[in-house]
Design a protein around this motif. Sequence first.
Motif, mmCIF file in Angstrom:
data_model
loop_
_atom_site.group_PDB
_atom_site.id
_atom_site.type_symbol
_atom_site.label_atom_id
_atom_site.label_comp_id
_atom_site.label_asym_id
_atom_site.label_seq_id
_atom_site.Cartn_x
_atom_site.Cartn_y
_atom_site.Cartn_z
ATOM 1 N N VAL A 39 34.665 40.796 28.761
ATOM 2 C CA VAL A 39 35.922 41.165 28.896
ATOM 3 C C VAL A 39 35.625 42.751 29.337
ATOM 4 O O VAL A 39 35.231 43.194 28.807
ATOM 5 N N ILE A 40 36.403 43.282 30.640
ATOM 6 C CA ILE A 40 36.536 44.975 30.279
ATOM 7 C C ILE A 40 37.402 44.803 30.607
ATOM 8 O O ILE A 40 38.904 43.932 31.478
ATOM 9 N N PHE A 41 37.824 46.098 29.934
ATOM 10 C CA PHE A 41 39.930 46.724 30.309
ATOM 11 C C PHE A 41 39.910 48.092 30.690
ATOM 12 O O PHE A 41 38.820 49.323 30.168
ATOM 13 N N SER A 42 39.722 47.618 32.592
ATOM 14 C CA SER A 42 39.643 48.652 33.284
ATOM 15 C C SER A 42 40.528 49.948 33.607
ATOM 16 O O SER A 42 40.622 50.754 35.008
ATOM 17 N N GLU A 83 31.105 35.797 35.717
ATOM 18 C CA GLU A 83 32.589 35.659 35.213
ATOM 19 C C GLU A 83 33.257 36.846 34.110
ATOM 20 O O GLU A 83 34.138 35.672 33.235
ATOM 21 N N THR A 84 32.880 38.058 34.162
ATOM 22 C CA THR A 84 33.525 39.070 33.628
ATOM 23 C C THR A 84 34.863 39.299 33.813
ATOM 24 O O THR A 84 35.614 39.288 35.352
ATOM 25 N N VAL A 85 35.918 38.818 32.628
ATOM 26 C CA VAL A 85 37.187 39.066 33.221
ATOM 27 C C VAL A 85 37.772 40.753 33.318
ATOM 28 O O VAL A 85 37.006 41.541 32.170
ATOM 29 N N VAL A 86 38.526 41.025 34.605
ATOM 30 C CA VAL A 86 38.238 42.536 34.677
ATOM 31 C C VAL A 86 40.046 42.271 34.140
ATOM 32 O O VAL A 86 41.086 41.294 34.547
ATOM 33 N N ALA A 87 40.619 43.329 32.798
ATOM 34 C CA ALA A 87 42.005 43.563 32.397
ATOM 35 C C ALA A 87 42.203 44.487 32.945
ATOM 36 O O ALA A 87 42.076 45.527 32.404
ATOM 37 N N PRO A 88 43.682 44.316 34.193
ATOM 38 C CA PRO A 88 44.051 45.580 34.311
ATOM 39 C C PRO A 88 45.072 46.291 33.752
ATOM 40 O O PRO A 88 45.471 46.141 33.008
ATOM 41 N N GLY A 89 44.587 48.013 34.261
ATOM 42 C CA GLY A 89 46.111 48.961 34.265
ATOM 43 C C GLY A 89 47.838 47.699 34.308
ATOM 44 O O GLY A 89 48.472 48.368 33.046
ATOM 45 N N THR A 140 41.790 39.060 37.043
ATOM 46 C CA THR A 140 40.993 38.590 37.584
ATOM 47 C C THR A 140 40.060 38.282 37.209
ATOM 48 O O THR A 140 39.103 39.118 35.910
ATOM 49 N N THR A 141 38.929 38.777 37.636
ATOM 50 C CA THR A 141 37.503 38.402 37.222
ATOM 51 C C THR A 141 36.680 39.379 38.381
ATOM 52 O O THR A 141 36.686 39.775 39.598
#
Length: 209
Positions: free
Chosen positions: A146-149, A185-191, A196-197
């Motif tokens: 996961v990345i917190f973008s 497949e990395t999850v994108v955890a946005p502000g 999303t991915t």
Amino acid sequence: MQWTQMPLGAIQTNCYILENNKGEALIIDPGDEAGKLIKEIEDRQLKPLAVLLTHAHFDHIGALDPVRKKWDIPAYLHVKEQDWLANPEKNGSAHFPMVEDYVFDQAEELINKEGIMTIGPFEFEILETPGHSPGSISFYFKKDGVIFSGDALFNGSIGRTDLYGGDQGLLLDSIHSKLLPLPAETVVAPGHGFETTVTKEKETNPFLL
């Protein structure tokens, strides 16, 4: 590690609570509603270790002072925005009548480069993703996928660049060079908004096609 998304405040900014099986926690972008956030953490009997800020816009920092004072924990922020917490013009609070002017103490820890960071048992990578703001960073937890973008990349959109220090060309470069090369497949955890991915954004985000 598991994480919980908590939309907070008038703009529904996503705060994230990251926790391990020992109840230790990190807080990403405590945007507003400090009482609600503190109650959630207390009810779950978590022990916060630090606050991570993707950037210093007002809707991501509104609950910062109550949270860091409650647990006597440091805030981490990129050095390019080191004076934003105390500057309502730069953090944007001066331009939004629904909030007071935010003038907070400087972050205890300033991030000045990319690379691996360890806070307690949590290990993650700092990626510099400027454009929405000069010091925007993303937090990549490779093991957890996961990345917190922050406000760089959203589900089907990208961050606005009409605020102080914004640069759309730089933002697009950040997304293409730092975020889209991550595993599909990395999850994108946005502000803001839904998770999303990387694959979905590569294939469907109209700003990136």
